[in-house]
Every structure is written in C-alpha cells, then in structure tokens.
Enzyme design. Structure first.
Site, PDB file in Angstrom:
ATOM      1  N   LYS A  99       0.847  -1.057   0.096  1.00 41.48           N
ATOM      2  CA  LYS A  99       0.103  -0.004  -0.046  1.00 41.48           C
ATOM      3  C   LYS A  99       1.027   1.306  -0.021  1.00 41.48           C
ATOM      4  O   LYS A  99       2.010   1.344   0.429  1.00 41.48           O
ATOM      5  CB  LYS A  99      -0.802  -0.015   1.238  1.00 41.48           C
ATOM      6  CG  LYS A  99      -2.022   0.958   0.999  1.00 41.48           C
ATOM      7  CD  LYS A  99      -3.219   0.042   0.287  1.00 41.48           C
ATOM      8  CE  LYS A  99      -4.541   0.541   0.440  1.00 41.48           C
ATOM      9  NZ  LYS A  99      -5.412  -0.482   0.179  1.00 41.48           N
TER      10      LYS A  99
HETATM   11  N1  GLU Z   1      -7.217  -0.047  -3.086  1.00 42.25           N
HETATM   12  C1  GLU Z   1      -7.956  -1.427  -3.295  1.00 42.25           C
HETATM   13  C2  GLU Z   1      -8.095  -2.468  -2.244  1.00 42.25           C
HETATM   14  O1  GLU Z   1      -7.838  -1.935  -1.106  1.00 42.25           O
HETATM   15  C3  GLU Z   1      -7.489  -2.058  -4.766  1.00 42.25           C
HETATM   16  C4  GLU Z   1      -5.904  -2.668  -4.642  1.00 42.25           C
HETATM   17  C5  GLU Z   1      -5.520  -3.114  -6.027  1.00 42.25           C
HETATM   18  O2  GLU Z   1      -6.367  -3.094  -6.918  1.00 42.25           O
HETATM   19  O3  GLU Z   1      -4.504  -3.329  -6.225  1.00 42.25           O
HETATM   20  O4  GLU Z   1      -7.996  -3.323  -2.230  1.00 42.25           O
END
Ligand code: GLU
Length: 429
Positions: free
Chosen positions: A119
């Site tokens: 993240k």
């Molecule tokens: N931000 C989204 C999540 O928390 C998608 C992450 C992604 O597609 O890599 O799952």
C-alpha cells in the site's frame, strides 16, 4: 517487526494508523495461533518487507512550493509481486499504510491471485488541490517511487482519494522515464490506455456478490431488504447503485460532508448527481440528515461500511442491528467489536473477502496488459464472480466446520497460504 503500539491499550490516545496496525497485528496473531505457526514464521509475517518514505516539493498554483510526504510499504512478496492501492488522504501515515499493506497480502492470498501485498499514499487532502496540483503531486510521487515499482515488482492501483486519472498520470510518468509505454505498472487505468472493462465498479460489484452470497446463506431475501451505506466514494456509490438494482432499498447513506436518510428509499443516481454539484450528498432534496453513529444503529438488514478503518469499536458495536455487516472498506471493524457483533448474531463479511473485487479485476487488468488483449465486461464480471465466490465458499465452509468466526476463517486461510509459500521458498541466502 511491527510491534503493537504502546497506546493500543487506550485506543483514544492512539492515532488512526496506530489503531489500524494494532488491529492488523491482532488479526494476524489470532490466525497464527489458530494455525499453530512457529515463532519464526510469525516474526516474518508480522514484518513489512520494504518501506519507503519520500518527501518531495511541488509547485502550487499560487507560485509557492509545498513539500509533501509519501509512502510505499511492501508487506510481503512470497506469493508474487507486491500489489495494492495508493491513498491520498490527510490521515495517511506510515502506520496506516503498514496496516493496509498487510491486509493486501491476506486479501491477495485469500483470492488466490498471484500477488503479495503493498500500500502507499501521500498525506494530503486532494479536495484542496487543483487538477494541475494533483497531477504535479502524482507525477513527482511516481518518480520518487520509480526505484521500487514496476509490472514485475510492485503494481499500485486506486484507493481512497485517487482514481483512474491519477493512475493514468502515474503510468505516463513511468513510461516517459522508460521511453515506452508500461501499462502493467499500475491497474485501475482508464479503459482507453489499458484499463480493464469492469474495473471502476469492481469493488462494488464484489461487495454485491458477497452480500448476495451471505444473504442466501442466512435466508435473507435481498430483493426486499433494507440497506444503510457508510461512505459514498468509488466503493460506496457503486455498492449502493448495484444493491438498488437488485431491488434492495437504500434507506441511508453518509459521506465525508454528512449524511441523508429516507425510509422510503434513496435514488443512488440522484445522489450521485447531487454529489457532482455540491461535493457531498448532505442536503440532497427529499432527505433527512443523519450522522454515522445513527446510521450504524439503524434497524436495517444490511449495513455496508465503505469508508475508513476503525469505525465500529466496542463503544458502538452494541448498537448494530443489521443482520449482515459488509466490510466494503479495509479494516472498518476494530477487533474489540468482533465478539460484540458475534454475540448479537450479526453476520460479518470480512473485509479481505468483501472488498476483494477491486484487486481481482486489477489482476485481470494486469494479465490483459501482459497479453496485450482485452476481455469484455461480461467476461470480467463472470470471472470476478467465480473467483470471489470460490473464496467466499472456502471462508464460510471453514467457519462452519471449525466453528470459528468468518474473520478468523478468512485470515487463517490467507495466512496459511502465505506461510506455505514462505516455507517452500526457504530463507535466502
Ligand atoms: N485499493 C484497493 C484495495 O484496497 C485495490 C487494490 C488493487 O487493486 O491493487 O483492495
């Protein structure tokens, strides 16, 4: 290794990020205990593999220079390249991103997509930035992350405060550095530059599929159900719209500016238009105002949490009257709330299952980019449905056969897979 923050015992004193880390570590510890993992594995899985903090200047519209702070945490890559969104939010800090990265590792493992977890984000309020300033922040942030991101190493995606346009700028920046287009470096791109059909609604679509599945299991008729939704961003808006299309009645929605209630049912399309014009759904005509605490306690069949972490705690879990609590956000329920919700008979669809539609279709986007091929929306949704419901089946089956809460079932399945990959790969050198 991530230690429990000292303040965890007194949640009021901790920052939201510290509380999120405490929650993520407590969930991992519970899964590790259930799986009887040895201490070495526990230490490895607790530890974020790589953390990058960047500070970078951006020229603002008034000519001044502002220095922003950004982060990227790769929690674990035992199962594949790091994967996870970029969050632009005032609450974004290293702890917040650490917790969210760990949850991505478990989510990807539970969904059986060949990724690890990551993240990232920038501490800022994108609503205070002009489009040009937002582009400047994104391009410079992408440049700062360029040593560690790439289609085979770490693939960002949208999250709170970012969208397809931000992904387009991110992809373009890295492509300019390379001298050729690298579509697979991010997912959640606009369709015309390598995005996938169905990606924009994918998280909401997965929320719908997992709610339909849970409703079937507890004998709830969704077509006649009432629903309350916290959050009206990318996920909350799509979930509300798709649930409305099944016949369910959306009786209340909140967003960052307030909330609206209408027992006869809200029209998501009208709310979305009002949001476009006013920047919030609060004050939409024909509605009564409502705040989050009242929304959590509404006598509805389904409560969808599609905002931020740590919303339901031991302080308010006793008010929840919904039969299904759908965790469309990451970490919306603090571990202190879990036993209370269980004692009230609330069926919790854990976040790493409920909101996994986004990363599943991110995986599809990445594979389509690699193959330079594109699938139809029908094909994407069909594959999404199968993949998320396979995981749902595994979660509910383990929960039933082992008589454990669905969250522990989900986390233990995921942690087991990552632990297995770690053991097989062994220690280097
Ligand atoms: N931000 C989204 C999540 O928390 C998608 C992450 C992604 O597609 O890599 O799952």
């Amino acid at each position: 290794m991530i230690q429990q923050p000292i303040q965890a015992a007194s949640p009021a004193a901790a920052t939201p990020g510290q509380r999120a880390v405490a929650a993520a570590v407590a969930q991992l510890d519970a899964a590790a205990e259930y799986l009887q993992l040895d201490g070495d594995l526990r230490a490895i899985l607790r530890s974020p593999q790589r953390e990058l903090i960047v500070r970078f200047p951006v020229k603002m519209d008034d000519g001044s220079v502002r220095v922003f702070t950004g982060y990227r945490v790769q929690h674990n890559t035992a199962r594949g390249p790091a994967k996870g969104g970029l969050r632009f939010h005032p609450q974004t800090d290293l702890d917040d991103v650490r917790a969210l990265a760990m949850w991505m590792t478990w989510k990807c493992a539970l969904m059986n997509v060949p990724f690890g977890g990551a993240k990232g984000g920038v501490t800022c309020d994108p609503r205070d930035l002009s489009a040009r300033e937002l582009e400047g922040v994104t391009r410079r942030f992408a440049t700062e992350l360029s040593p560690i991101v790439g289609p085979d190493s770490d693939i960002p995606a949208p999250d709170v405060g970012t969208n397809a346009q931000v992904m387009a700028w991110f992809m373009d920046t890295l492509s300019m550095h390379a001298g050729y287009s690298i579509p697979g470096v991010v997912t959640g791109k606009p369709l015309s530059i390598g995005g996938s059909a169905g990606r924009a609604d994918a998280t909401g679509q997965g929320v719908l599929y997992t709610i339909e599945d849970a409703a079937r299991r507890i004998g709830l008729d969704l077509a006649n159900a009432t629903v309350a939704v916290q959050g009206f961003g990318n996920v909350g808006e799509a979930a509300a719209r798709l649930l409305h299309e099944t016949g369910a009645r959306i009786v209340a929605v909140t967003d960052i500016g307030g909330g609206v209630e209408r027992p006869e049912g809200l029209d998501g399309a009208v709310l979305a238009r009002y949001l476009q014009e006013h920047g919030t759904i609060a004050g939409a005509p024909g509605t009564r105002p409502i705040d989050n605490e009242r929304l959590f306690g509404l006598d509805v069949d389904v409560l969808v949490l599609a905002a931020l972490e740590g919303q339901i705690t031991d302080a308010n879990a006793g008010n929840v009257r919904a039969r299904i609590l759908a965790e469309a956000a990451n970490g919306p329920t603090d571990p202190s709330a879990d036993p209370i919700l269980a004692s009230r008979g609330v069926t919790v669809i854990p976040d790493i299952l409920c909101n996994a539609g986004g990363v599943i279709v991110s995986y599809f986007e990445w594979t389509q980019n690699r193959a330079a091929f594109s699938w139809s929306r029908e094909e994407v949704n069909d594959r999404l449905r199968r993949q998320i419901l396979t995981a749902a089946d595994q979660v509910w089956q383990r929960a039933a056969s082992e008589r454990i809460p669905p969250r522990l079932a989900a986390h233990s399945l995921a942690v087991e897979r990552v632990a297995d990959a770690t053991r097989l790969r062994g220690l280097y050198p």
